[in-house]
Enzyme design. Structure first.
Site, PDB file in Angstrom:
ATOM      1  N   GLN A 127       0.834  -1.200   0.000  1.00  0.00           N
ATOM      2  CA  GLN A 127       0.000   0.000   0.000  1.00  0.00           C
ATOM      3  C   GLN A 127       0.872   1.254   0.000  1.00  0.00           C
ATOM      4  O   GLN A 127       1.758   1.389   0.838  1.00  0.00           O
ATOM      5  CB  GLN A 127      -0.893   0.030   1.235  1.00  0.00           C
ATOM      6  CG  GLN A 127      -1.824  -1.164   1.355  1.00  0.00           C
ATOM      7  CD  GLN A 127      -2.800  -0.992   2.490  1.00  0.00           C
ATOM      8  OE1 GLN A 127      -3.912  -0.508   2.313  1.00  0.00           O
ATOM      9  NE2 GLN A 127      -2.387  -1.385   3.678  1.00  0.00           N
ATOM     10  N   SER A 130       0.049   6.505   3.122  1.00  0.00           N
ATOM     11  CA  SER A 130       0.524   7.587   4.000  1.00  0.00           C
ATOM     12  C   SER A 130       1.600   8.419   3.316  1.00  0.00           C
ATOM     13  O   SER A 130       2.355   7.925   2.473  1.00  0.00           O
ATOM     14  CB  SER A 130       1.079   7.001   5.298  1.00  0.00           C
ATOM     15  OG  SER A 130       0.087   6.294   5.996  1.00  0.00           O
ATOM     16  N   SER A 162       4.706  -1.110   4.445  1.00  0.00           N
ATOM     17  CA  SER A 162       5.266  -2.375   4.948  1.00  0.00           C
ATOM     18  C   SER A 162       5.711  -3.266   3.794  1.00  0.00           C
ATOM     19  O   SER A 162       4.910  -3.625   2.931  1.00  0.00           O
ATOM     20  CB  SER A 162       4.238  -3.117   5.797  1.00  0.00           C
ATOM     21  OG  SER A 162       3.868  -2.360   6.922  1.00  0.00           O
ATOM     22  N   GLU A 245      -8.466  -3.222   5.113  1.00  0.00           N
ATOM     23  CA  GLU A 245      -7.351  -3.087   6.039  1.00  0.00           C
ATOM     24  C   GLU A 245      -7.819  -3.299   7.477  1.00  0.00           C
ATOM     25  O   GLU A 245      -7.200  -4.028   8.256  1.00  0.00           O
ATOM     26  CB  GLU A 245      -6.706  -1.709   5.881  1.00  0.00           C
ATOM     27  CG  GLU A 245      -5.466  -1.525   6.737  1.00  0.00           C
ATOM     28  CD  GLU A 245      -4.814  -0.176   6.523  1.00  0.00           C
ATOM     29  OE1 GLU A 245      -3.586  -0.124   6.368  1.00  0.00           O
ATOM     30  OE2 GLU A 245      -5.552   0.835   6.507  1.00  0.00           O
ATOM     31  N   SER A 371      -4.763   4.434  13.147  1.00  0.00           N
ATOM     32  CA  SER A 371      -4.577   4.505  14.592  1.00  0.00           C
ATOM     33  C   SER A 371      -5.853   4.128  15.347  1.00  0.00           C
ATOM     34  O   SER A 371      -6.961   4.179  14.799  1.00  0.00           O
ATOM     35  CB  SER A 371      -4.141   5.913  15.006  1.00  0.00           C
ATOM     36  OG  SER A 371      -5.203   6.831  14.821  1.00  0.00           O
ATOM     37  N   GLU A 373      -7.149   5.850  17.635  1.00  0.00           N
ATOM     38  CA  GLU A 373      -7.963   7.070  17.730  1.00  0.00           C
ATOM     39  C   GLU A 373      -8.864   7.215  16.504  1.00  0.00           C
ATOM     40  O   GLU A 373     -10.040   7.582  16.618  1.00  0.00           O
ATOM     41  CB  GLU A 373      -7.062   8.300  17.867  1.00  0.00           C
ATOM     42  CG  GLU A 373      -6.330   8.394  19.199  1.00  0.00           C
ATOM     43  CD  GLU A 373      -5.072   7.552  19.247  1.00  0.00           C
ATOM     44  OE1 GLU A 373      -4.405   7.539  20.296  1.00  0.00           O
ATOM     45  OE2 GLU A 373      -4.751   6.890  18.233  1.00  0.00           O
TER      46      GLU A 373
END
Length: 406
Positions: A127, A130, A162, A245, A371, A373
């Site tokens: 992927q 980010s 990754s 994901e 995350s 959050e």
């Protein structure tokens, strides 16, 4: 292919016993971060073994290389495969995220080529989401692609990918229209990882691993058929990708090669073995900790089953996958803490020193797949219907959104 779950289980059990290596015979040097290339080569080899034996892509459609069976068939295989060495590293992100996204959103040719390539063990996917400056605002990406005749020219940077160095293709979300609000001007591309103009740098983590990478794209030429979904429709593809994901990080994907994520042995070793190795198995407090961990994993398994059934039956909205992802992170966190508490000072010395190394990477469970959050926000806003947080850039053309310092 028509076969009952029980018949499939019996067949899988016999084939695994005759063909796959036992987990206790696995080469332990493959767990050394410095031996990462050999580990990935072993992953491809094991996936090819599954393919040749007819047990790759159990729940993927047969027209794209799978068996066309149900998630129940995959779970039956997973249960029987636990004693064997399997290509867990291909599960995330290649099969359970990237291939699943292409299955839902890709063209027929992309499905045949990329899903088939992954199931055969010929290709790995990664992927590219980010960005160094993007934080958690995925829709705010500034990596861009501009059309030049029949091709697209890609420029920008991605990070925290990754296994990018070992992959063949990456799902890359970029900006293709700056005149519309941020969610509307995005496009998803399938990028050949080793194409001209792609530079990959590996990032060394505190535990010595260099699995995470950053990527730089300098005038990378992409053909029109590299687009996944629609031009400027990339947010729909990214949303589906995020769904897979969260599902995979939570342990609920039906598209894996056996159950497991290629985690370090210290994370999967029974707590009873750890307690026995440090002479604390009879300690009442230690037994309580072991019981707590066991209870967490039982609840996690039940949650995966319930949420998975709800999603499959349409009783729960797609964002509900964040519940399994969140609970998985919390369980991983607590397990790391429990292992450290049981091992005590032995966590950094002797044969149990790997427990301390595992603890150094504790936060990874709360970041991978978004995350914790973010997961809580998704659950509160998109599952429970609570008010959304205000956003100053909503409905504003992205070219007018302030970037960096004011």
């Amino acid at each position: 292919m028509s076969i009952s779950v029980e018949e499939f289980r019996v067949s899988a059990k016999a084939w695994l016993a005759d063909n796959m290596p036992r987990i206790e015979d696995r080469d332990p040097t493959l767990d050394d971060p410095e031996n990462d290339t050999a580990s990935w080569n072993r992953t491809r080899e094991l996936q090819k073994m599954l393919w040749n034996g007819g047990f790759a892509g159990i729940a993927f459609p047969s027209e794209y290389g799978g068996l066309g069976l149900t998630p129940e068939h995959q779970r039956a295989f997973n249960a029987e495969s636990r004693p064997y060495e399997l290509p867990f590293r291909i599960n995330i992100p290649t099969l359970s995220i990237c291939a699943a996204t292409i299955l839902d959103m890709g063209s027929e040719q992309q499905k045949r080529d990329r899903i088939g390539g992954a199931l055969r063990g010929d290709e790995l996917m990664v992927q590219f989401l980010s960005e160094p400056r993007g934080g958690s605002d995925l829709a705010g990406v500034t990596t861009r692609a501009e059309r030049d005749g029949d091709v697209w020219i890609l420029n920008g940077a991605k990070i925290w990918s990754s296994g990018a160095y070992a992959a063949d293709y990456g799902l890359c979300l970029v900006r293709t229209d700056w005149s519309v609000p941020k969610h509307a001007g995005l496009t998803m591309f399938l990028v050949p990882v080793h194409a001209d103009g792609v530079t990959i740098r590996r990032i060394r983590q505190v535990n010595g691993s260099t699995e995470f990478c950053e990527e730089f794209f300098d005038d990378v030429m992409l053909p029109a058929d590299a687009v996944v979904g629609e031009v400027n429709g990339g947010w729909a593809v990214a949303s589906r990708q995020l769904y897979w994901e969260r599902t995979s990080m939570g342990g609920g994907s039906p598209y894996v090669s056996g159950v497991g994520r290629g985690v370090a042995p210290a994370a999967s070793r029974p707590l009873t073995d750890l307690a026995r190795s440090v002479g604390r198995l009879d300690d009442v407090k230690v037994r309580e900790l072991i019981g707590e961990s066991r209870a967490n994993h039982l609840v996690q398994a039940a949650l995966i089953t319930r949420v998975g059934a709800g999603l499959a039956g349409g009783h729960l909205p797609g964002p509900s996958a964040s519940m399994t992802r969140l609970f998985h992170a919390e369980t991983d966190w607590r397990d790391s803490d429990i292992r450290l508490e049981i091992a005590g000072s032995a966590a950094v010395t002797g044969p149990t020193g790997e427990v301390g190394e595992l603890f150094l990477n504790r936060q990874a469970g709360s970041l991978g797949g978004g995350s914790t959050e973010m997961a809580r926000n998704v659950i509160s806003e998109r599952v429970l219907g609570m008010p959304r947080e205000p956003a100053a850039d909503r409905d504003v053309p992205f070219k007018d959104v302030k970037q960096g310092r004011a």
